[in-house]
Scaffold this motif. Structure first.
Motif, short mmCIF file in Angstrom:
data_model
loop_
_atom_site.label_atom_id
_atom_site.label_comp_id
_atom_site.label_asym_id
_atom_site.label_seq_id
_atom_site.Cartn_x
_atom_site.Cartn_y
_atom_site.Cartn_z
N LEU A 186 0.82 -1.21 0.00
CA LEU A 186 0.00 0.00 0.00
C LEU A 186 0.85 1.27 0.00
O LEU A 186 0.35 2.35 -0.31
CB LEU A 186 -0.92 0.01 1.23
CG LEU A 186 -2.02 -1.07 1.23
CD1 LEU A 186 -2.72 -1.11 2.58
CD2 LEU A 186 -3.02 -0.82 0.11
N SER A 187 2.12 1.15 0.36
CA SER A 187 3.04 2.29 0.38
C SER A 187 4.32 1.93 -0.35
O SER A 187 5.39 1.80 0.26
CB SER A 187 3.36 2.69 1.83
OG SER A 187 2.20 2.98 2.55
N PRO A 188 4.24 1.76 -1.67
CA PRO A 188 5.42 1.31 -2.41
C PRO A 188 6.59 2.29 -2.38
O PRO A 188 7.72 1.92 -2.72
CB PRO A 188 4.90 1.11 -3.84
CG PRO A 188 3.67 1.96 -3.91
CD PRO A 188 3.07 1.96 -2.55
N ASP A 189 6.33 3.54 -1.95
CA ASP A 189 7.40 4.54 -1.88
C ASP A 189 8.01 4.62 -0.49
O ASP A 189 8.65 5.63 -0.14
CB ASP A 189 6.87 5.91 -2.30
CG ASP A 189 5.82 6.46 -1.34
OD1 ASP A 189 5.23 5.66 -0.57
OD2 ASP A 189 5.58 7.68 -1.36
N TRP A 190 7.90 3.56 0.30
CA TRP A 190 8.34 3.62 1.70
C TRP A 190 9.81 3.96 1.86
O TRP A 190 10.21 4.56 2.86
CB TRP A 190 8.01 2.31 2.41
CG TRP A 190 8.77 1.10 1.92
CD1 TRP A 190 8.46 0.32 0.85
CD2 TRP A 190 9.96 0.54 2.49
NE1 TRP A 190 9.37 -0.69 0.69
CE2 TRP A 190 10.30 -0.58 1.69
CE3 TRP A 190 10.76 0.86 3.58
CZ2 TRP A 190 11.43 -1.38 1.95
CZ3 TRP A 190 11.87 0.07 3.85
CH2 TRP A 190 12.20 -1.04 3.05
N LEU A 191 10.64 3.63 0.87
CA LEU A 191 12.07 3.96 0.94
C LEU A 191 12.37 5.36 0.41
O LEU A 191 13.52 5.78 0.44
CB LEU A 191 12.88 2.95 0.13
CG LEU A 191 13.52 1.78 0.86
CD1 LEU A 191 14.29 0.90 -0.11
CD2 LEU A 191 14.43 2.23 2.00
N GLN A 192 11.37 6.05 -0.09
CA GLN A 192 11.62 7.33 -0.76
C GLN A 192 11.21 8.55 0.06
O GLN A 192 11.52 9.67 -0.33
CB GLN A 192 10.85 7.36 -2.10
CG GLN A 192 11.32 6.30 -3.09
CD GLN A 192 10.63 6.47 -4.43
OE1 GLN A 192 9.42 6.32 -4.55
NE2 GLN A 192 11.42 6.81 -5.45
N THR A 193 10.54 8.34 1.19
CA THR A 193 10.03 9.47 1.95
C THR A 193 11.14 10.14 2.76
O THR A 193 12.14 9.50 3.14
CB THR A 193 8.90 9.01 2.88
OG1 THR A 193 9.38 7.96 3.72
CG2 THR A 193 7.71 8.49 2.06
N PRO A 194 11.00 11.44 3.04
CA PRO A 194 12.09 12.19 3.70
C PRO A 194 12.42 11.73 5.11
O PRO A 194 13.47 12.10 5.64
CB PRO A 194 11.57 13.63 3.70
CG PRO A 194 10.56 13.69 2.61
CD PRO A 194 9.92 12.34 2.59
N ASP A 195 11.54 10.96 5.75
CA ASP A 195 11.83 10.53 7.11
C ASP A 195 12.71 9.29 7.17
O ASP A 195 13.08 8.84 8.27
CB ASP A 195 10.53 10.27 7.88
CG ASP A 195 9.68 9.19 7.25
OD1 ASP A 195 9.73 9.04 6.02
OD2 ASP A 195 8.95 8.49 7.98
#
Length: 646
Positions: free
Chosen positions: A80-89
Motif C-alpha cells: 500500500l506504500s510502495p514509496d516507503w524507501l523514498q520518503t524524507p523521514d
C-alpha cells in the motif's frame, strides 16, 4: 504484465493451499503479477533450463508457508506504500555489529540510540558466518544460514529484527553474490570432486582460459591479492578468485546457483531482513574479452531475484553495491526493458567522491559537471548517499568530466590522493593511502570522516578555529547527503566526529588492511556527551540532529523528485534545485572556509525572493546577494507558501 498461468502451475498452487482460500488468492495474484518479470529475467539467462519454473515454484511456496504473520502484515503495508524507501523521514545508519555493541544482544540494547538519532534503516555490516580470519572483513561467507558465533545466533537476529520493526526501523544485511569462502559447503564439496558443486564455480584444469581472461581483467586488491585466479591443491584446478584467494567466484550461468540464492534470500527475509545490500553484484557474470563487470545478464538476474521477493516478501528491497561509472550505474536501477525492475536502491558513489573533491579544491565546477552527466533514474527507485562508508575512497573522477572544467582526470585524482594523505602542502586532512597501484597510478584513501575533514590535525595543533572549520566541513558534507533526495546513510561514529583509530595495526588480521583505521569500536563514553554542545561530540551530534529534523519536515526531499544542478555564478557555491508540487527547493552549499556572496538572481528566478530556510527555520528576504558563512548551507523554499512551514 499479468502472466497467464498454465494448468499445471495453477494446480500446483491450489494443492499448496487446500484449506485457505485467502492465502491461495493472495499468492496466486502476486504470482500472476510478477511471474512475467521473473521469467523474463530467468529465460534471458537460462533459456535451456526446462524445469526451472517448477523448481522455483516449490521454493516460493515453501517460503510463503514459512513466512511469519507479522512479516506478512508488513508485506501488506508496503504494497500500500510502495514509496516507503523514498520518503524524507527515512534515514539510514550503518555499523559493524561487533564494533557497535559486541553482540546482537548488545545491539538490541542500543536500539534506542538509533531511534533517538532518527534512523529508520539500520545496516549491520557482514554478520553471516564467515571463514576464520582473514575473511575480507566478513565478506568471505562460509554459511549464509548462520550468524557469526561470537555475535549470537539466527534467533538473536530475528529478535533484533522484530524489535527494530516495532520502532519502524528496517534491518539491512549484506548478501555477497559474487563469491563464497573456500570453506563454504559448496566449495568444500567441489574440492572433493563432486561434479554438481564444481559447476557452482569457475574451475579450470590449466591456465589456458584463465590467462585469456586475465588479458582484460583489472585487479581489485593488487597489493595483497594480485591476479584473478588461484590454484587449489586439493582439487588440482585453477579457481576464479576475483577478490582474494579464499573467496571463490560463483558461476551464475548455472541455474542451480540462481535457485540457491532465491532460497537464501527468502530464508533471510523470513528472519526479518528487509533490505539486502547486493554485495559485488557488478562482478557476477563473466564474459571473455571484457572486464567481467556490468554484463547485461547481471540485470536480468537481479530482476528475476527481485520478482521472487515481490511474490513472497514484497516488504523486501534490494540495494545494489555497484561502485561503477555513472553510465553503468543507472542499469542497476533499471534501464530499457529492466526500467524500475531491478534494485530499489543504489549507491551514489559519485556524490561522495565529489563532496570530498570540492572540499579539497574549494571549487564546485567539477561537481556540477559530474552531476549533469547522470541521466534521470526511474521514479520508483532511490539513491543511497553517504559521506563515508566502511570502504576506502576510490577517486572515481572521469576524464571527460575533468576535461569539461579544464583539468585532467589523472592530475586531479593525483591531487586528491596527495591532499587526503596529507602529502599536499596546506592539506587539512589526515588519511592513509590504500592499495597503491603503480601500473595505473591509482591510490585510494582510508580515513574517518572527521579526520579527513581536518579535525584530527586541528586538535593536534590546539587550534579552536580549525576545529570549528573541520566540524563545519563535516556538517556541510552531511547536509548535502541529507538534502540530495534518497536514503542518507550515516556511518557509525560520524555523528560524534570520531577520529581515525590507529590501533588496527595491533590486530593481526587487520594490520595489512588500513581500512580498519575508519572502522573503530563505538565510543560509548563519547556518545554520552552527545547532548552537551560544549563538547565536540555534542556539537556534531546536535547539529546533525537539526539537519535530520529539517529534512523530515521537508516533503521536497521525496526521492521521486530529482536534484538538478543550477549553474552557479560563484565557483565556491554549489546550487541544486528540486522541483516539487509544493514548490521549488533550492539548496546552496559553500565549499570555502571564507564567507561567500552568491548573486540572488537564480533564486529570484525560481520564486525565492522571500524564502524560508528549512535548516534554520528562518525567513530570508533576499536582496541582490545571499551571503553564506564558511561552509554555510541553506535549503530554501518559498516563504509565502503556508504548506511549506513547520
Amino acid at each position: 504484465m499479468k502472466r497467464v498461468l498454465s494448468a499445471s502451475v495453477l494446480n500446483a498452487i491450489r494443492d499448496a493451499f487446500p484449506d485457505d482460500d485467502r492465502e491461495l488468492e493472495a499468492f496466486q495474484l502476486r504470482y500472476e503479477r510478477y511471474a512475467g518479470q521473473l521469467f523474463d529475467g530467468v529465460r534471458a539467462v537460462y533459456p535451456d533450463a526446462e524445469d526451472l519454473e517448477e523448481r522455483l515454484l516449490e521454493v516460493l511456496l515453501h517460503a510463503w508457508h514459512e513466512r511469519p504473520a507479522d512479516l506478512k502484515r508488513l508485506d501488506s503495508q508496503r504494497l500500500l506504500s510502495p514509496d516507503w524507501l523514498q520518503t524524507p523521514d527515512v534515514i539510514g545508519y550503518v555499523a559493524y555489529a561487533d564494533r557497535f555493541a559486541d553482540t546482537l544482544a548488545g545491539v538490541l540494547e542500543k536500539v534506542e540510540y538509533i531511534e533517538e538519532l532518527g534512523a529508520r534503516y539500520f545496516h549491520l555490516m557482514p554478520l553471516l558466518k564467515p571463514r576464520r580470519a582473514p575473511n575480507d572483513g566478513g565478506y568471505a561467507v562460509q554459511d549464509y544460514r548462520s550468524v557469526r558465533e561470537d555475535l549470537g545466533s539466527m534467533h538473536d537476529l530475528s529478535r533484533l529484527a522484530k524489535r527494530l520493526r516495532r520502532s519502524n526501523i528496517s534491518l539491512c544485511l549484506d548478501l555477497v553474490l559474487n563469491h563464497v569462502a573456500r570453506e563454504h559447503e559448496w566449495a568444500e564439496r567441489a574440492r572433493r570432486g563432486e561434479a554438481k558443486y564444481q559447476r557452482y564455480f569457475h574451475m579450470f584444469a590449466d591456465r589456458t582460459l584463465p590467462d585469456q581472461y586475465e588479458r582484460t581483467l583489472p585487479e581489485v586488491f593488487p597489493d595483497f591479492a594480485p591476479g584473478n585466479f588461484t590454484f587449489d591443491d586439493e582439487s588440482g584446478q585453477w579457481v576464479w578468485t576475483t577478490f582474494n584467494s579464499y573467496q571463490w567466484d560463483l558461476d551464475w550461468s548455472n541455474p542451480d546457483v540462481f535457485l540457491e540464492f532465491a532460497d537464501l534470500i527468502l530464508f533471510l527475509a523470513n528472519r526479518g531482513v528487509e533490505v539486502f545490500r547486493l554485495d559485488a553484484i557488478a562482478f557476477i557474470w563473466k564474459r571473455m574479452g571484457t572486464d567481467c563487470q556490468n554484463q547485461p545478464e547481471v540485470h536480468a538476474i537481479t530482476q528475476a531475484l527481485r520478482a521472487v521477493t515481490r511474490i513472497v516478501a514484497p516488504a523486501v528491497a534490494f540495494k545494489a553495491e555497484a561502485i561503477v561509472a555513472p553510465q553503468q550505474l543507472l542499469f542497476y536501477l533499471g534501464r530499457g526493458a529492466h526500467h524500475g525492475k531491478v534494485s530499489d536502491l543504489a549507491y551514489h558513489n559519485s556524490l561522495m567522491v565529489q563532496i570530498w573533491s570540492s572540499l579539497a579544491s574549494r571549487d564546485i565546477r567539477l561537481f556540477e559537471a559530474a552531476l549533469k552527466a547522470f541521466p534521470p533514474k526511474p521514479t520508483n527507485t532511490t539513491w543511497g548517499m553517504y559521506v563515508r562508508c566502511h570502504d576506502d575512497i576510490g577517486w572515481a573522477i572521469s576524464d571527460e568530466d575533468a576535461a569539461k572544467v579544464g583539468v585532467t582526470g589523472e592530475g586531479h585524482r593525483r591531487f586528491l590522493s596527495d591532499f587526503y594523505s596529507s602529502e599536499f602542502p596546506g592539506s587539512f586532512a589526515r588519511g592513509l593511502v590504500f592499495q597503491h597501484n603503480p601500473r595505473t597510478g591509482d591510490r585510494r584513501i582510508s580515513g574517518s570522516g572527521a579526520s579527513l575533514a581536518g579535525l584530527e590535525i586541528a586538535l593536534e595543533r590546539g587550534d579552536e578555529h580549525e576545529v570549528h572549520l573541520a566540524l563545519e566541513r563535516l556538517m556541510l558534507a552531511h547536509a548535502i547527503v541529507l538534502g540530495f533526495g534518497g536514503v542518507p546513510l550515516l556511518y557509525m561514529g560520524d555523528e560524534l566526529a570520531m577520529l581515525n583509530d590507529y590501533g588496527y595495526v595491533d590486530v593481526p588480521e587487520h594490520a595489512e588492511d588500513n581500512r580498519w583505521v575508519h572502522r573503530p569500536h563505538m565510543d560509548w563514553a563519547r556518545a554520552e556527551l552527545r547532548h552537551d554542545e560544549t563538547t565536540i561530540a555534542g556539537r556534531m551530534y546536535q547539529g546533525l540532529k537539526r539537519l535530520i529534523e529539517a529534512r523530515r519536515n521537508t516533503p521536497h526531499f521525496h526521492a521521486a523528485v530529482e536534484s538538478r544542478v543550477i549553474d552557479s555564478p560563484n565557483p565556491h557555491v554549489l546550487m541544486l534545485e528540486r522541483v516539487h508540487p509544493l514548490g521549488t527547493l533550492v539548496a546552496t552549499y559553500n565549499f570555502s572556509e571564507h564567507a561567500q556572496a552568491l548573486p540572488s538572481w537564480p533564486l529570484h528566478a525560481r520564486g525565492l525572493s522571500d524564502a524560508l530556510d528549512r535548516i534554520t527555520r528562518e525567513r530570508r528576504v533576499l536582496g541582490e546577494t545571499l551571503v553564506l558563512p564558511p561552509y554555510g548551507r541553506a535549503w530554501l523554499t518559498p516563504f509565502e507558501d503556508a504548506s511549506t512551514r513547520w
